[in-house]
Design a protein around this motif. Structure first.
Motif: not given
Length: 110
Positions: A45-48, A82-83, A86-93, A52-58
């Protein structure tokens, strides 16, 4: 889950136990699985939420760019970039998230 089911079966096989004792036994068996599920669910849930916040920012940036007179094609390209970031940043997490889940699950077994 297998451990929980085997434990639960042992609870039910105790013919000397009262219904309340069997119920308490079943709850004790189910507690570790529920805790494990809570750890995994919280991390996902934290990841999602972060994604979601990143995509809203975009989306906000794209709306702002359109309002400022940007062309639809250019704004769409910026949004796509931008999206993708977001995906790349979150894949690294993901590895750190997986480690946190594994550590939390290992702590339950101690």
């Amino acid at each position: 889950q297998g451990t929980m089911f085997r434990c639960s079966a042992r609870c039910c096989e105790d013919s000397t136990a009262s219904m309340q004792q069997v119920q308490r036994c079943l709850e004790r068996c189910q507690a570790p699985l529920a805790q494990a599920q809570a750890i995994v669910t919280a991390e996902l849930e934290n990841f999602q939420d972060r994604l979601s916040r990143c995509t809203l920012h975009c989306n906000d940036k794209a709306r702002d760019a359109l309002d400022a007179g940007g062309t639809e094609g250019r704004v769409r390209a910026q949004l796509d970039t931008c999206l993708a970031a977001c995906g790349d940043d979150h894949l690294r997490l993901v590895p750190a998230m997986a480690k946190k889940m594994k550590d939390g699950l290992a702590a339950l077994q101690q």
